[in-house]
Motif scaffolding. Structure first.
Motif, short mmCIF file in Angstrom:
data_model
loop_
_atom_site.label_atom_id
_atom_site.label_comp_id
_atom_site.label_asym_id
_atom_site.label_seq_id
_atom_site.Cartn_x
_atom_site.Cartn_y
_atom_site.Cartn_z
N ASP A 176 0.82 -1.22 0.00
CA ASP A 176 0.00 0.00 0.00
C ASP A 176 0.85 1.26 0.00
O ASP A 176 0.47 2.28 -0.54
CB ASP A 176 -0.90 0.02 1.25
N ARG A 177 2.00 1.17 0.70
CA ARG A 177 2.86 2.35 0.80
C ARG A 177 4.24 2.01 0.23
O ARG A 177 5.19 1.75 0.97
CB ARG A 177 3.01 2.76 2.27
N PRO A 178 4.35 2.01 -1.09
CA PRO A 178 5.64 1.62 -1.70
C PRO A 178 6.75 2.58 -1.29
O PRO A 178 6.52 3.79 -1.19
CB PRO A 178 5.36 1.69 -3.20
N GLU A 179 7.90 2.00 -1.03
CA GLU A 179 9.03 2.81 -0.57
C GLU A 179 9.99 2.99 -1.76
O GLU A 179 10.37 2.03 -2.42
CB GLU A 179 9.75 2.05 0.55
N ARG A 180 10.36 4.25 -2.00
CA ARG A 180 11.30 4.49 -3.10
C ARG A 180 12.71 4.15 -2.59
O ARG A 180 13.14 4.70 -1.57
CB ARG A 180 11.23 5.98 -3.48
N PRO A 181 13.43 3.24 -3.27
CA PRO A 181 14.75 2.87 -2.77
C PRO A 181 15.67 4.09 -2.68
O PRO A 181 15.78 4.86 -3.63
CB PRO A 181 15.27 1.89 -3.83
N ASP A 182 16.28 4.27 -1.50
CA ASP A 182 17.22 5.38 -1.34
C ASP A 182 18.65 4.83 -1.38
O ASP A 182 18.87 3.63 -1.62
CB ASP A 182 16.94 6.15 -0.04
N ALA A 183 19.62 5.71 -1.15
CA ALA A 183 21.03 5.31 -1.26
C ALA A 183 21.35 4.17 -0.29
O ALA A 183 22.08 3.23 -0.64
CB ALA A 183 21.92 6.52 -0.99
N ALA A 184 20.78 4.25 0.93
CA ALA A 184 21.08 3.21 1.93
C ALA A 184 20.52 1.86 1.47
O ALA A 184 21.18 0.82 1.62
CB ALA A 184 20.48 3.61 3.27
N MET A 185 19.30 1.88 0.93
CA MET A 185 18.70 0.61 0.47
C MET A 185 19.50 0.04 -0.70
O MET A 185 19.75 -1.17 -0.76
CB MET A 185 17.24 0.83 0.05
N ARG A 186 19.90 0.92 -1.64
CA ARG A 186 20.67 0.42 -2.79
C ARG A 186 22.02 -0.12 -2.33
O ARG A 186 22.47 -1.18 -2.79
CB ARG A 186 20.88 1.54 -3.82
N GLY A 187 22.68 0.60 -1.41
CA GLY A 187 23.99 0.16 -0.92
C GLY A 187 23.90 -1.20 -0.25
O GLY A 187 24.70 -2.11 -0.53
N MET A 188 22.90 -1.36 0.62
CA MET A 188 22.74 -2.64 1.31
C MET A 188 22.37 -3.74 0.32
O MET A 188 22.84 -4.88 0.42
CB MET A 188 21.68 -2.51 2.41
N ALA A 189 21.53 -3.38 -0.67
CA ALA A 189 21.11 -4.38 -1.67
C ALA A 189 22.32 -4.88 -2.47
O ALA A 189 22.48 -6.09 -2.67
CB ALA A 189 20.08 -3.77 -2.61
N VAL A 190 23.18 -3.96 -2.89
CA VAL A 190 24.37 -4.36 -3.66
C VAL A 190 25.26 -5.28 -2.81
O VAL A 190 25.71 -6.33 -3.27
CB VAL A 190 25.15 -3.11 -4.14
N ALA A 191 25.46 -4.89 -1.54
CA ALA A 191 26.30 -5.72 -0.65
C ALA A 191 25.69 -7.11 -0.47
O ALA A 191 26.40 -8.13 -0.53
CB ALA A 191 26.46 -5.02 0.70
N LEU A 192 24.38 -7.16 -0.29
CA LEU A 192 23.71 -8.46 -0.06
C LEU A 192 23.76 -9.34 -1.32
O LEU A 192 24.05 -10.53 -1.24
CB LEU A 192 22.25 -8.23 0.32
N ILE A 193 23.48 -8.74 -2.48
CA ILE A 193 23.47 -9.53 -3.71
C ILE A 193 24.86 -10.09 -3.99
O ILE A 193 25.02 -11.28 -4.32
CB ILE A 193 22.96 -8.69 -4.91
N LEU A 194 25.88 -9.25 -3.81
CA LEU A 194 27.25 -9.73 -4.09
C LEU A 194 27.68 -10.80 -3.08
O LEU A 194 28.29 -11.80 -3.45
CB LEU A 194 28.23 -8.56 -4.10
#
Lengths: 461, 76
Positions: A176-194
């Motif tokens: 219902d309340r989509p969150e726009r990915p910010d720098a922190a989310m992208r940074g953590m996502a890249v670290a997790l995926i790698l």
């Protein structure tokens, strides 16, 4: 389609672009994510789509009564979901047992025509369906009139085939309340995926191919060093395989703007079996605790009653992994160890933590033996190999495999703060650098990987 | 939004570069896609057009070289 493949990278990049383009139109965005999830699942087998849609409809119907007292509709839907799971997971087991019985009585029949294909991920999405119905009944989440919301919750592709098992109460409000990915989310996502890609493509796959699979293929020819290395190797392989998948799933969801809870927390640093289950496959442990252990009595009653409940619950948790006595044995053994800890008060012990970590890790590693083995005979052969000082036919121990075992254990031992700091460091750089870091890491992992695709261990569950 | 767009565009550009410097791998991958013929045919046309373009430009297989080096270092 599995995560560590070029297919998935291209599929996900396209979804990422569409998610970005449709961000302002939440309805269209959810529709696109649902279509992408169906596409993702259809890539496994088109026939499974009908089954998944059936599960979604049962979950949606079962949630409709909301917080009203027990209703026949809710009970029927939960029974239907459990029936689906039982049929697809256990039918072949009963068929084989029945066939063996007939064979023993001299009435052999070929039942191979009646075997059922196990749909990938069924254990995970059925559990999510049940979670939705129960959470609606408990008032933990509001029932959805729109079946497409329930469909996206159950089928959302990052967690569809091997979890983490996401709770409706956690996920539906995010729709219902989509969150726009910010720098922190992208940074953590890249670290997790790698981290997930390295764990799966480099550590887990090579340990499997160079050590664990060859030893388990012919355990009767192995000696103690090979058997020990393979048991230790499997402990690292299954941790890196499954936690790697979870890391990628959580990272991929983060890039789309959705947050999943952590599924692993350095499990081999546990100093008790209770703590191990608080750190290993957390989404399953908490699911079993909330929807099975507590309703069955949980910590109420005497210690004896608690111990029996633990054994029943952990036996069922073992059976959830597959229809084989080896899984039941594994679950019951874990249940017995947790129960013994509780009866003796050991789960509250604080002294000699390092020694207790070593003991718990050794026992967990030993218990992976029935989990990995095809049958109890293979378990016996591996135990026999442990008593054999040498063998002319033993598999040579590959230096790279031993190095990866060390690396896998080191990854498990690294403080979480170290990993969080990596994510935070990636959050401080420009988005172009984040994307290049992700691309460079992926290229390294694909270059390092073996040819072909090794499926994740938990896909079979 | 702009930052997410920059992230997406950079990632897409990196994938194009990976395609450009990865020899025949993308061709092999395209054959394995679970697509109906109506979609597969134009996709394969595009893939072969890209393959010819790469051949005409004489782009080296850097991915293959990286792979060989890493595997040699690991003793595989």
């Amino acid at each position: 389609m599995v995560f560590p493949t070029l297919d998935f990278v291209l599929f996900f990049t396209a979804v990422l672009g569409l998610n970005l383009a449709l961000f302002a139109w939440n309805g269209w965005r959810k529709g696109m994510l649902l279509a992408a999830s169906y596409w993702f699942y259809a890539a496994w087998d088109l026939r499974f789509l009908a089954l998944m849609t059936g599960v979604i409809l049962l979950a949606w119907l079962g949630g409709l009564p909301g917080r009203r007292k027990a209703t026949a509709l809710r009970t029927l839907c939960i029974a239907g979901l459990l029936g689906c799971l039982a049929f697809f997971k256990y039918f072949n087991f009963f068929l084989l047992s029945f066939s063996n019985l007939l064979g023993d009585a001299g009435l052999s029949r070929d039942f191979s025509w009646a075997q059922v294909v196990l749909p990938v991920g069924i254990s995970f999405y059925v559990f999510q369906g049940i979670s939705y119905i129960v959470d609606c009944a408990r008032g933990d989440c509001a029932e959805r009139r729109n079946p497409f919301d329930v469909a996206l919750y159950v089928s959302f592709f990052p967690q569809l085939v091997a979890g983490p098992i996401v709770r409706a109460a956690d996920f539906l409000p995010q729709l219902d309340r989509p969150e726009r990915p910010d720098a922190a989310m992208r940074g953590m996502a890249v670290a997790l995926i790698l981290a997930g890609m390295v764990k799966k493509l480099v550590i887990a796959n090579y340990i499997a191919v160079l050590l664990v699979d060859p030893v388990y293929t012919d355990p009767a020819s192995q000696a103690a060093p090979q058997a020990l290395a393979a048991m230790l190797g499997y402990a690292v392989q299954i941790y890196c395989d499954f936690s790697g998948y979870s890391d990628i799933a959580i990272g991929v969801a983060l890039l789309l703007g959705y947050r999943f809870n952590a599924n692993f927390n350095q499990p081999y640093r546990a100093a008790s079996f209770r703590e191990f289950w608080q750190r290993w496959h957390i989404s399953l442990s908490t699911w079993i605790r909330d929807y099975l252990y507590i309703p069955l009595g949980g910590n109420k009653g005497g210690k004896g009653r608690q111990a029996v409940t633990l054994l029943v619950v952990m036996g069922l948790a073992g059976l959830w992994h597959g229809a084989a006595w080896t899984f039941v044995l594994w679950g019951l053994a874990h249940g017995a160890l947790v129960a013994v800890e509780r009866l003796t008060g050991q789960h509250r012990a604080t002294g000699a933590r390092a020694l207790r970590i070593v003991v718990v890790f050794a026992l967990v590693t030993l218990l992976w033996l029935p989990f990995r083995a095809h049958d109890l005979d293979q378990v016996g052969q591996m135990l026999a190999a442990l008593t054999r000082p040498a063998s002319d036919y033993a598999v040579p121990l590959h230096g790279f495999a031993l190095m990866l075992i060390t690396a896998g254990l080191a990854l498990n031992a690294l403080p979480l703060s170290w990993f969080t700091r990596s994510g935070q460091a990636l959050a401080r750089v420009a988005p172009e650098v984040q994307a290049l870091a992700l691309a460079a890491g992926l290229i390294f992992c694909f270059a390092m990987a073996q040819e072909g695709v090794a499926p994740f261990i938990y896909f079979q569950f | 939004m702009a930052r997410n767009l920059r992230f997406f565009l950079t990632l897409s550009a990196a994938l194009v570069l990976l395609w450009a410097f990865s020899g025949e791998r993308i061709v092999d991958w395209a054959f394995e896609l679970p697509l109906p013929d109506a979609l597969m045919d134009p996709l394969l046309d595009a893939v072969f057009w890209g393959k010819d373009l790469k051949a005409a430009m004489g782009l080296p297989d850097l991915f293959g070289a990286l792979r060989d080096t890493l595997h040699r270092l690991a003793g595989l």
